[in-house]
Write an enzyme that holds these catalytic residues in place. Structure first.
Site, PDB file in Angstrom:
ATOM      1  N   HIS A 162       0.759  -1.143  -0.018  1.00 38.51           N
ATOM      2  CA  HIS A 162      -0.141  -0.084   0.010  1.00 38.51           C
ATOM      3  C   HIS A 162       0.830   1.438   0.012  1.00 38.51           C
ATOM      4  O   HIS A 162       1.909   1.336   0.766  1.00 38.51           O
ATOM      5  CB  HIS A 162      -1.053  -0.073   1.184  1.00 38.51           C
ATOM      6  CG  HIS A 162      -0.711   0.089   2.610  1.00 38.51           C
ATOM      7  ND1 HIS A 162      -0.490   1.557   3.314  1.00 38.51           N
ATOM      8  CD2 HIS A 162      -0.358  -0.801   3.574  1.00 38.51           C
ATOM      9  CE1 HIS A 162       0.203   0.993   4.459  1.00 38.51           C
ATOM     10  NE2 HIS A 162      -0.063  -0.170   4.554  1.00 38.51           N
ATOM     11  N   HIS A 219       4.525   3.325  13.075  1.00 41.42           N
ATOM     12  CA  HIS A 219       3.655   4.328  13.359  1.00 41.42           C
ATOM     13  C   HIS A 219       4.435   5.640  13.908  1.00 41.42           C
ATOM     14  O   HIS A 219       3.922   6.384  14.606  1.00 41.42           O
ATOM     15  CB  HIS A 219       2.106   4.273  13.739  1.00 41.42           C
ATOM     16  CG  HIS A 219       1.497   3.319  12.631  1.00 41.42           C
ATOM     17  ND1 HIS A 219      -0.027   3.426  12.755  1.00 41.42           N
ATOM     18  CD2 HIS A 219       1.746   2.899  11.400  1.00 41.42           C
ATOM     19  CE1 HIS A 219      -0.524   2.836  11.640  1.00 41.42           C
ATOM     20  NE2 HIS A 219       0.583   2.319  11.057  1.00 41.42           N
ATOM     21  N   GLU A 276      -4.928   2.335   2.743  1.00 45.87           N
ATOM     22  CA  GLU A 276      -4.847   1.189   3.444  1.00 45.87           C
ATOM     23  C   GLU A 276      -5.023   1.564   5.151  1.00 45.87           C
ATOM     24  O   GLU A 276      -5.756   0.879   6.033  1.00 45.87           O
ATOM     25  CB  GLU A 276      -3.720   0.449   3.411  1.00 45.87           C
ATOM     26  CG  GLU A 276      -3.472  -0.980   4.023  1.00 45.87           C
ATOM     27  CD  GLU A 276      -3.037  -0.775   5.599  1.00 45.87           C
ATOM     28  OE1 GLU A 276      -3.243  -1.970   6.189  1.00 45.87           O
ATOM     29  OE2 GLU A 276      -2.707   0.117   5.994  1.00 45.87           O
ATOM     30  N   GLU A 277      -4.485   2.634   5.416  1.00 44.94           N
ATOM     31  CA  GLU A 277      -4.250   2.885   6.647  1.00 44.94           C
ATOM     32  C   GLU A 277      -5.613   3.319   7.422  1.00 44.94           C
ATOM     33  O   GLU A 277      -5.615   3.211   8.602  1.00 44.94           O
ATOM     34  CB  GLU A 277      -3.251   4.060   7.018  1.00 44.94           C
ATOM     35  CG  GLU A 277      -1.921   3.755   6.686  1.00 44.94           C
ATOM     36  CD  GLU A 277      -0.903   2.798   7.669  1.00 44.94           C
ATOM     37  OE1 GLU A 277      -1.630   2.512   8.557  1.00 44.94           O
ATOM     38  OE2 GLU A 277      -0.080   2.484   7.240  1.00 44.94           O
ATOM     39  N   ASP A 289       6.285   1.813   6.606  1.00 43.84           N
ATOM     40  CA  ASP A 289       4.793   1.385   6.630  1.00 43.84           C
ATOM     41  C   ASP A 289       4.050   2.219   5.433  1.00 43.84           C
ATOM     42  O   ASP A 289       3.666   3.215   5.980  1.00 43.84           O
ATOM     43  CB  ASP A 289       4.367   1.129   7.729  1.00 43.84           C
ATOM     44  CG  ASP A 289       2.712   0.757   7.891  1.00 43.84           C
ATOM     45  OD1 ASP A 289       2.238   0.466   6.921  1.00 43.84           O
ATOM     46  OD2 ASP A 289       2.164   0.882   8.996  1.00 43.84           O
ATOM     47  N   ASP A 292       3.174  -6.545   3.665  1.00 39.07           N
ATOM     48  CA  ASP A 292       3.034  -5.133   4.524  1.00 39.07           C
ATOM     49  C   ASP A 292       3.916  -5.421   5.873  1.00 39.07           C
ATOM     50  O   ASP A 292       4.722  -6.335   5.548  1.00 39.07           O
ATOM     51  CB  ASP A 292       1.550  -5.160   5.128  1.00 39.07           C
ATOM     52  CG  ASP A 292       0.922  -3.789   5.460  1.00 39.07           C
ATOM     53  OD1 ASP A 292       1.932  -2.871   5.863  1.00 39.07           O
ATOM     54  OD2 ASP A 292      -0.198  -3.385   5.441  1.00 39.07           O
TER      55      ASP A 292
END
Ligand code: ZN
Length: 362
Positions: A71, A327, A217-218, A183, A240
């Site tokens: 993603h 994150h 995606e998030e 990510d 991922d």
């Protein structure tokens, strides 16, 4: 293939450029253009959709379709409220972490370009040490150096502007990649590298390969939900990131044990089609690619779920890259794992024959 290093200077340069470009959820198209540009020599054509998902296609006329997917979006904030004295309160766009915000620089994306700001925080001297307040969504705020709301607005900042961190790509101790948004910019990177290897090694695939970089995606796998109906694939191999659980304050009884440097992480979950997963494991074993296992109850929480539960069921599997500090602005992965995920996807594709159903009843 297995003994050779996969990443070269050109690929690392692309990774750096691709990571340093901000790609907040809902605003992915500049990153997608960089990605499509890199992928161009290795694919026959492209599909793009209304919300910005981009797909490089090899053998577009083939009936049997295989997706490899990552993603393209990164977590960010939205400007939610501007106070009369010119401070900005935010809401999340994806799973942004309130705990890491104080004292960080930010980029506010406006029509006039980037406006710089900082997440302020009360000085240690002025806080009551008997009741320390952790950073929360309702007490973190951005200061853009304006004296009031009118001055903030004059800079071009308004409710709905998205906010990212400016932190850029670094290599730590030779073999760790560190950046915000690894990510899952690294997912798009790894599937593009698979396409490059197929091209450079002159491999002709007997099926259509859809190298898919999904948006959104998030905030709930939305880009994958859209593009799977456009592609209607037979198989989807998703990549991922997952957690390295060996750093402090992570409970392995809950989170399992996976770590950077120990290889790709192969998932067990209801959305993962068992026969496809076994094909991946056999491929890893045959090619001596190290791997780890991870189990998820109910959902994988990745685009795997979106592909699996679409079009009447698509055989799907998940190969994750272990990552530290998800994150945050210092997400960290191991270069060897990056190469081994690329290798594992590549070798698995060479083991797939067109018209395979992966049925449990054959
Ligand atoms: Zn994420």
């Amino acid at each position: 293939m297995s003994s050779k290093k996969i990443l070269n200077k050109k690929s690392i340069d692309f990774l750096e450029k691709y990571l340093n470009n901000a790609s907040p959820t809902g605003y992915e198209w500049e990153g997608q253009k960089l990605w499509m540009d890199y992928l161009k020599p290795y694919v026959d054509t492209y599909i793009t959709d209304t919300y910005g998902t981009a797909v490089g296609v090899i053998n577009p006329d083939a009936k049997y379709k295989v997706v490899i997917e990552g993603h393209s979006d990164e977590i960010s904030w939205y400007v939610n409220y501007i106070t009369d004295n010119g401070l900005i309160y935010v809401i999340r766009n994806g799973g942004s972490d309130h705990q890491i915000a104080p004292s960080k620089w930010v980029n506010i994306h406006t029509k006039k370009g980037i406006v710089k700001g900082v997440f302020g925080w009360p000085a240690i001297h002025t806080r009551d040490s008997s009741k320390e307040e952790p950073p929360k969504l309702d007490n973190i705020f951005i200061d853009v150096g304006a004296k009031d709301k009118a001055e903030v607005e004059k800079l071009g900042v308004h409710v709905g502007c998205v906010i990212t961190y400016p932190d850029e790509f670094h290599i730590l101790n030779d073999d760790k990649f560190v950046c915000r948004a690894i990510d899952n910019r690294i997912g798009g990177f790894m599937i593009a590298e698979v396409a490059r290897l197929l091209h450079e090694n002159k491999k002709e695939l007997p099926f259509g390969l859809y190298i898919t970089n999904s948006v959104q995606e998030e905030i709930g796998l939305r880009g994958a939900e859209m593009i799977t109906h456009t592609i209607k694939p037979n198989i989807a191999i998703v990549t991922d990131v997952c957690h390295d659980t060996t750093t402090p304050m992570i409970e392995k009884k809950k989170q399992g044990h996976t770590e950077i440097g120990a290889g790709p992480v192969i998932s067990y979950a209801p959305a993962v089609q068992n026969k496809l997963r076994e094909r991946i494991i056999e491929t890893a074993e045959a090619n001596k690619i190290p791997f780890q296992r991870m189990a998820s109850s109910r959902y994988t929480g990745t685009d795997t779920d979106a592909f699996a539960y679409s079009n009447g069921g698509v055989a799907s599997a998940l190969i994750s890259l272990p990552l530290r500090y998800m994150h945050t602005t210092v997400e960290t992965v191991h270069k060897d794992d990056v190469e081994n995920v690329i290798r594992l996807i590549y070798e698995t594709l060479l083991k797939i024959k067109p018209d395979e159903t992966f049925s449990y009843f054959d």
